[in-house]
Every structure is written in C-alpha cells, then in structure tokens.
Design a protein around this motif. Sequence first.
Motif, PDB file in Angstrom:
ATOM      1  N   ALA A  93      24.466  77.266  33.972  1.00 32.11           N
ATOM      2  CA  ALA A  93      23.966  77.930  32.756  1.00 32.11           C
ATOM      3  C   ALA A  93      22.483  78.288  32.883  1.00 32.11           C
ATOM      4  O   ALA A  93      22.059  79.348  32.410  1.00 32.11           O
ATOM      5  CB  ALA A  93      24.190  77.039  31.536  1.00 32.11           C
ATOM      6  N   ALA A  94      21.704  77.427  33.517  1.00 27.52           N
ATOM      7  CA  ALA A  94      20.266  77.697  33.656  1.00 27.52           C
ATOM      8  C   ALA A  94      20.036  78.964  34.483  1.00 27.52           C
ATOM      9  O   ALA A  94      19.253  79.833  34.092  1.00 27.52           O
ATOM     10  CB  ALA A  94      19.571  76.506  34.309  1.00 27.52           C
ATOM     11  N   HIS A  95      20.727  79.067  35.603  1.00 25.69           N
ATOM     12  CA  HIS A  95      20.507  80.218  36.487  1.00 25.69           C
ATOM     13  C   HIS A  95      21.166  81.481  35.938  1.00 25.69           C
ATOM     14  O   HIS A  95      20.605  82.574  36.026  1.00 25.69           O
ATOM     15  CB  HIS A  95      20.999  79.881  37.899  1.00 25.69           C
ATOM     16  N   PHE A  96      22.346  81.315  35.367  1.00 26.62           N
ATOM     17  CA  PHE A  96      23.017  82.454  34.732  1.00 26.62           C
ATOM     18  C   PHE A  96      22.191  82.934  33.536  1.00 26.62           C
ATOM     19  O   PHE A  96      22.053  84.144  33.307  1.00 26.62           O
ATOM     20  CB  PHE A  96      24.428  82.040  34.293  1.00 26.62           C
ATOM     21  N   GLY A  97      21.625  81.982  32.805  1.00 23.31           N
ATOM     22  CA  GLY A  97      20.806  82.306  31.638  1.00 23.31           C
ATOM     23  C   GLY A  97      19.574  83.128  31.998  1.00 23.31           C
ATOM     24  O   GLY A  97      19.160  84.002  31.237  1.00 23.31           O
ATOM     25  N   ARG A  98      18.995  82.840  33.162  1.00 21.86           N
ATOM     26  CA  ARG A  98      17.831  83.626  33.601  1.00 21.86           C
ATOM     27  C   ARG A  98      18.229  85.078  33.856  1.00 21.86           C
ATOM     28  O   ARG A  98      17.464  86.012  33.562  1.00 21.86           O
ATOM     29  CB  ARG A  98      17.220  83.011  34.855  1.00 21.86           C
ATOM     30  N   LEU A  99      19.423  85.267  34.401  1.00 17.31           N
ATOM     31  CA  LEU A  99      19.912  86.648  34.608  1.00 17.31           C
ATOM     32  C   LEU A  99      20.154  87.324  33.263  1.00 17.31           C
ATOM     33  O   LEU A  99      19.834  88.505  33.087  1.00 17.31           O
ATOM     34  CB  LEU A  99      21.214  86.621  35.421  1.00 17.31           C
ATOM     35  N   GLY A 100      20.707  86.567  32.327  1.00 16.14           N
ATOM     36  CA  GLY A 100      20.980  87.110  30.992  1.00 16.14           C
ATOM     37  C   GLY A 100      19.710  87.522  30.280  1.00 16.14           C
ATOM     38  O   GLY A 100      19.678  88.558  29.604  1.00 16.14           O
ATOM     39  N   SER A 133      19.114  91.343  29.152  1.00 15.89           N
ATOM     40  CA  SER A 133      18.979  91.686  27.741  1.00 15.89           C
ATOM     41  C   SER A 133      17.560  92.100  27.363  1.00 15.89           C
ATOM     42  O   SER A 133      17.311  92.485  26.228  1.00 15.89           O
ATOM     43  CB  SER A 133      19.378  90.471  26.886  1.00 15.89           C
ATOM     44  N   GLY A 134      16.630  91.967  28.313  1.00 17.87           N
ATOM     45  CA  GLY A 134      15.245  92.330  28.023  1.00 17.87           C
ATOM     46  C   GLY A 134      14.425  91.210  27.396  1.00 17.87           C
ATOM     47  O   GLY A 134      13.265  91.400  27.047  1.00 17.87           O
ATOM     48  N   ARG A 135      15.022  90.023  27.246  1.00 23.63           N
ATOM     49  CA  ARG A 135      14.276  88.886  26.704  1.00 23.63           C
ATOM     50  C   ARG A 135      13.240  88.376  27.703  1.00 23.63           C
ATOM     51  O   ARG A 135      12.280  87.722  27.336  1.00 23.63           O
ATOM     52  CB  ARG A 135      15.222  87.747  26.303  1.00 23.63           C
ATOM     53  N   ALA A 136      13.458  88.667  28.965  1.00 20.24           N
ATOM     54  CA  ALA A 136      12.487  88.335  30.020  1.00 20.24           C
ATOM     55  C   ALA A 136      12.267  89.588  30.846  1.00 20.24           C
ATOM     56  O   ALA A 136      13.171  90.431  30.958  1.00 20.24           O
ATOM     57  CB  ALA A 136      13.027  87.207  30.899  1.00 20.24           C
ATOM     58  N   PRO A 137      11.066  89.752  31.396  1.00 19.90           N
ATOM     59  CA  PRO A 137      10.822  90.937  32.222  1.00 19.90           C
ATOM     60  C   PRO A 137      11.726  90.934  33.459  1.00 19.90           C
ATOM     61  O   PRO A 137      12.031  89.861  33.994  1.00 19.90           O
ATOM     62  CB  PRO A 137       9.344  90.806  32.621  1.00 19.90           C
ATOM     63  N   TYR A 138      12.146  92.114  33.863  1.00 18.63           N
ATOM     64  CA  TYR A 138      12.986  92.225  35.049  1.00 18.63           C
ATOM     65  C   TYR A 138      12.150  91.934  36.289  1.00 18.63           C
ATOM     66  O   TYR A 138      11.070  92.487  36.469  1.00 18.63           O
ATOM     67  CB  TYR A 138      13.595  93.630  35.135  1.00 18.63           C
ATOM     68  N   ASP A 139      12.683  91.040  37.125  1.00 14.34           N
ATOM     69  CA  ASP A 139      12.047  90.666  38.377  1.00 14.34           C
ATOM     70  C   ASP A 139      13.163  90.673  39.416  1.00 14.34           C
ATOM     71  O   ASP A 139      14.050  89.810  39.402  1.00 14.34           O
ATOM     72  CB  ASP A 139      11.425  89.269  38.205  1.00 14.34           C
ATOM     73  N   ALA A 140      13.149  91.687  40.259  1.00 12.92           N
ATOM     74  CA  ALA A 140      14.268  91.911  41.186  1.00 12.92           C
ATOM     75  C   ALA A 140      14.504  90.701  42.094  1.00 12.92           C
ATOM     76  O   ALA A 140      15.655  90.332  42.354  1.00 12.92           O
ATOM     77  CB  ALA A 140      14.015  93.168  42.014  1.00 12.92           C
ATOM     78  N   LYS A 141      13.425  90.102  42.564  1.00 17.59           N
ATOM     79  CA  LYS A 141      13.584  88.960  43.464  1.00 17.59           C
ATOM     80  C   LYS A 141      14.176  87.757  42.731  1.00 17.59           C
ATOM     81  O   LYS A 141      15.089  87.095  43.226  1.00 17.59           O
ATOM     82  CB  LYS A 141      12.243  88.580  44.097  1.00 17.59           C
ATOM     83  N   ALA A 142      13.668  87.501  41.521  1.00 13.17           N
ATOM     84  CA  ALA A 142      14.208  86.386  40.727  1.00 13.17           C
ATOM     85  C   ALA A 142      15.678  86.627  40.400  1.00 13.17           C
ATOM     86  O   ALA A 142      16.496  85.695  40.433  1.00 13.17           O
ATOM     87  CB  ALA A 142      13.391  86.210  39.448  1.00 13.17           C
ATOM     88  N   ALA A 143      16.018  87.870  40.090  1.00 12.94           N
ATOM     89  CA  ALA A 143      17.416  88.196  39.782  1.00 12.94           C
ATOM     90  C   ALA A 143      18.304  87.928  40.998  1.00 12.94           C
ATOM     91  O   ALA A 143      19.347  87.274  40.887  1.00 12.94           O
ATOM     92  CB  ALA A 143      17.533  89.655  39.337  1.00 12.94           C
ATOM     93  N   ALA A 144      17.875  88.405  42.149  1.00 12.13           N
ATOM     94  CA  ALA A 144      18.672  88.206  43.365  1.00 12.13           C
ATOM     95  C   ALA A 144      18.794  86.718  43.696  1.00 12.13           C
ATOM     96  O   ALA A 144      19.879  86.236  44.044  1.00 12.13           O
ATOM     97  CB  ALA A 144      18.042  88.970  44.529  1.00 12.13           C
ATOM     98  N   ASP A 145      17.688  85.995  43.572  1.00 10.68           N
ATOM     99  CA  ASP A 145      17.708  84.555  43.884  1.00 10.68           C
ATOM    100  C   ASP A 145      18.631  83.793  42.930  1.00 10.68           C
ATOM    101  O   ASP A 145      19.428  82.949  43.362  1.00 10.68           O
ATOM    102  CB  ASP A 145      16.297  83.968  43.788  1.00 10.68           C
ATOM    103  N   ASN A 146      18.516  84.090  41.653  1.00  6.52           N
ATOM    104  CA  ASN A 146      19.351  83.374  40.678  1.00  6.52           C
ATOM    105  C   ASN A 146      20.823  83.735  40.819  1.00  6.52           C
ATOM    106  O   ASN A 146      21.698  82.871  40.688  1.00  6.52           O
ATOM    107  CB  ASN A 146      18.853  83.627  39.256  1.00  6.52           C
ATOM    108  N   ALA A 147      21.103  85.001  41.095  1.00  4.12           N
ATOM    109  CA  ALA A 147      22.502  85.415  41.266  1.00  4.12           C
ATOM    110  C   ALA A 147      23.116  84.758  42.500  1.00  4.12           C
ATOM    111  O   ALA A 147      24.300  84.397  42.503  1.00  4.12           O
ATOM    112  CB  ALA A 147      22.592  86.929  41.369  1.00  4.12           C
ATOM    113  N   GLU A 148      22.317  84.593  43.536  1.00  2.00           N
ATOM    114  CA  GLU A 148      22.816  83.931  44.743  1.00  2.00           C
ATOM    115  C   GLU A 148      23.171  82.474  44.447  1.00  2.00           C
ATOM    116  O   GLU A 148      24.196  81.955  44.911  1.00  2.00           O
ATOM    117  CB  GLU A 148      21.752  84.020  45.852  1.00  2.00           C
ATOM    118  N   ILE A 149      22.335  81.823  43.658  1.00  2.00           N
ATOM    119  CA  ILE A 149      22.610  80.424  43.277  1.00  2.00           C
ATOM    120  C   ILE A 149      23.884  80.350  42.431  1.00  2.00           C
ATOM    121  O   ILE A 149      24.753  79.502  42.668  1.00  2.00           O
ATOM    122  CB  ILE A 149      21.403  79.821  42.522  1.00  2.00           C
ATOM    123  N   VAL A 150      24.001  81.261  41.468  1.00  2.00           N
ATOM    124  CA  VAL A 150      25.205  81.281  40.630  1.00  2.00           C
ATOM    125  C   VAL A 150      26.446  81.519  41.496  1.00  2.00           C
ATOM    126  O   VAL A 150      27.491  80.876  41.304  1.00  2.00           O
ATOM    127  CB  VAL A 150      25.089  82.352  39.521  1.00  2.00           C
TER     128      VAL A 150
END
Length: 110
Positions: free
Chosen positions: A2-9, A13-30
């Motif tokens: 949930a923590a890593h999926f939540g960061r992608l969410g 949704s725009g609640r956090a700024p888009y960061d391509a590296k963070a997105a890729a890293d979190n999606a890999e963990i998920v």
Amino acid sequence: MAAHFGRLGAMASGRAPYDAKAAADNAEIVATLAKLPWAAFGEGTDKGDTRAKPEIWKEAAKYKEASDKMQAEIVKLNTAAKAGNVDALKAAFGPAGASCKACHDNFRKD
Ligand code: ASC
C-alpha cells in the motif's frame, strides 16, 4: 504494498508532483511485492486469526482469476511507470487499483 502503490496513486492523481524515477522505482517494488502474497494462502492456511474469507479456498478458481488479473495489471503499471510520462501512469493506475480492490472486496474480511 500500500505504501509504494500509494506513492504511485499520489502522482497519478496529482496529489504529489510527478517524478519519473520515483514512479519507476515504486512500480518496480510493487511488481515484486505482487508476486508474494499468494504463497500465504495455500492449503490449510484458512485456520486461525485471518482476514482471509473462506471463499479463497471454496472458490479457488475465482480467486486465482482475481490474483492473475491483479498481477497482469501490475505488470502493465510497471511498464507504464517506466515509460516516463504521467499520462501512461494515470492510465494504468486506475485498472491496477480496481484489481486490488476487487480481490479485497471478494476475498478479504473488513
Ligand atoms: C491501495 C490499497 C488498496 C488499493 C485499493 C484501490 O493503496 O491499499 O487496497 O489501493 O484501495 O482501490
């Protein structure tokens, strides 16, 4: 998960700024974590203190289908996150979240 999926969410949704590296890293963990839960629901694991509904074992084919669907959506989410654009992330996030929720609704007690 949930923590890593939540960061992608948050990014989708725009609640956090888009960061391509963070997105890729979190999606890999998920994507890695998405492979792990299933071993915990084998034969005989329906006993004791559990939020798992009996349907996991009684409707094993339906449960397998839901778990396969979730894993397929998470693979797509991981691919989308690696594409490096927020629109791809947004498109994949909804179906991925729905696949989490579908399994929780049907196979997890409140
Ligand atoms: C989460 C989480 C879930 C899913 C689901 C999506 O962050 O813990 O179970 O997203 O709520 O609808």
